[in-house]
Design a protein around this motif. Structure first.
Motif, PDB file in Angstrom:
ATOM      1  N   TRP A 105      -7.642  -1.886  -6.329  1.00 45.33           N
ATOM      2  CA  TRP A 105      -9.051  -1.893  -6.741  1.00 45.33           C
ATOM      3  C   TRP A 105      -9.608  -0.465  -6.796  1.00 45.33           C
ATOM      4  N   ASP A 106      -9.278   0.330  -5.785  1.00 44.40           N
ATOM      5  CA  ASP A 106      -9.745   1.721  -5.757  1.00 44.40           C
ATOM      6  C   ASP A 106      -9.337   2.475  -7.021  1.00 44.40           C
ATOM      7  N   ALA A 107      -8.166   2.167  -7.547  1.00 41.61           N
ATOM      8  CA  ALA A 107      -7.627   2.872  -8.711  1.00 41.61           C
ATOM      9  C   ALA A 107      -8.009   2.207 -10.038  1.00 41.61           C
ATOM     10  N   HIS A 108      -8.802   1.122  -9.975  1.00 40.75           N
ATOM     11  CA  HIS A 108      -9.106   0.327 -11.165  1.00 40.75           C
ATOM     12  C   HIS A 108      -7.817  -0.128 -11.847  1.00 40.75           C
ATOM     13  N   ASP A 109      -6.827  -0.464 -11.051  1.00 35.86           N
ATOM     14  CA  ASP A 109      -5.596  -1.028 -11.594  1.00 35.86           C
ATOM     15  C   ASP A 109      -5.821  -2.529 -11.757  1.00 35.86           C
ATOM     16  N   TRP A 110      -6.543  -2.879 -12.815  1.00 40.05           N
ATOM     17  CA  TRP A 110      -6.947  -4.267 -13.002  1.00 40.05           C
ATOM     18  C   TRP A 110      -5.757  -5.170 -13.311  1.00 40.05           C
ATOM     19  N   TYR A 111      -4.784  -4.652 -14.035  1.00 37.29           N
ATOM     20  CA  TYR A 111      -3.586  -5.443 -14.317  1.00 37.29           C
ATOM     21  C   TYR A 111      -2.877  -5.813 -13.011  1.00 37.29           C
ATOM     22  N   GLY A 112      -2.770  -4.824 -12.124  1.00 36.77           N
ATOM     23  CA  GLY A 112      -2.132  -5.102 -10.843  1.00 36.77           C
ATOM     24  C   GLY A 112      -2.950  -6.044  -9.979  1.00 36.77           C
ATOM     25  N   LEU A 113      -4.265  -5.823  -9.936  1.00 43.51           N
ATOM     26  CA  LEU A 113      -5.131  -6.613  -9.064  1.00 43.51           C
ATOM     27  C   LEU A 113      -5.237  -8.061  -9.508  1.00 43.51           C
TER      28      LEU A 113
END
Length: 272
Positions: free
Chosen positions: A148-156
């Motif tokens: 979430w901190d990295a805005h890795d939306w695909y991962g999240l």
């Protein structure tokens, strides 16, 4: 562009079986019926001994000259427009999360006393953003916060899809504008989130921290959370391609950081 909610008779009833509105089916009689609920019907749902009540927003009510928030604090009256989705959802938040709404109101009144009614402090902006679009998120797996901190939306939302189903991360909507926007099928909803570690009651914990000024002192405390990525919250997110190109998935701005989660008085990582 300003959002316009559909007419009551034009609402696609399928929105009530999908989150976030599905979570509000305890109030189905107020939401689903052909007729708008009256102010008296809303007040009938308040618990015995409630110190606030809903009041029709009429010219006579507004003649007291009080700011909306001051009227709640001083007279216990929540000005409510009749036959209006936005104000109906605001009433539902008062019914389900009164402790959060009281804390927001108390803080707003303090800020108004300091700033007056013409200017707004950064705390007021934070309080208003949360009141309109707020979500309380409980996170049990710190690895999810890293994504979430990295805005890795695909991962999240895709690689960790199961976390949204097994309780590793949970969301409670407390922003009434979010619920109003959910009346339109396909809306890409984005909440403004406060994040906590494990708590037995997110509403009470959040209210306590808001009330004593530990939370919502600045809009930068709030994390964007694309709610449309959560399983079951948008019809398209069962497809992996959605999570690679959804317009609501914005990249992290350079230099943007988020505060640590909080818990009953101490951010995660602090001793207490």
């Amino acid at each position: 562009m300003r959002y316009e909610a559909p007419a009551r008779e034009a609402v696609d009833r399928r929105v009530f079986v999908r989150q976030p509105l599905r979570a509000w089916n305890a109030y189905a009689d107020l939401l689903h019926g052909a007729d708008w609920p009256s102010i008296d019907e809303l007040n009938a749902r308040l618990p015995a001994g409630a110190t606030t009540r809903f009041a029709a927003q009429t010219r006579e009510l507004l003649a007291d000259g009080l700011h909306y928030e001051q009227r709640i604090a001083e007279r216990g009256l929540i000005a409510t427009r009749e036959r209006n989705w936005h104000d109906l959802f605001n009433a539902l938040i008062w019914l389900r999360h009164p402790e959060v709404k009281r804390a927001l109101n108390a803080r707003q009144v303090v800020e108004i006393a300091s700033m007056g009614t013409k200017r707004r402090s950064r705390a007021q902006c934070a309080l208003t953003h949360f009141d309109e679009a707020g979500v309380i998120v409980t996170v049990r797996d710190p690895d999810l916060l890293t994504l979430w901190d990295a805005h890795d939306w695909y991962g999240l939302f895709w690689r960790c899809r199961e976390a949204w189903l097994d309780g590793s991360i949970q969301v409670a909507v407390v922003g009434h504008a979010l619920l109003e926007h959910a009346l339109t099928p396909g809306q890409l909803l984005v909440g403004k989130a406060l994040v906590q570690s494990v708590s037995d009651d997110s509403g009470l914990a959040c209210a306590e921290a808001i009330g004593d000024g530990r939370l919502l002192c600045d809009p930068q405390e709030l994390r964007p959370l694309p709610l449309s990525g959560i399983p079951g919250w948008h019809a398209g997110n069962d497809d992996e391609a959605f999570h690679r190109a959804a317009p609501c998935y914005q990249p992290l701005r350079k230099g943007r950081t988020y505060p640590s989660p909080w818990t009953w008085g101490h951010p995660v990582g602090e001793s207490g």
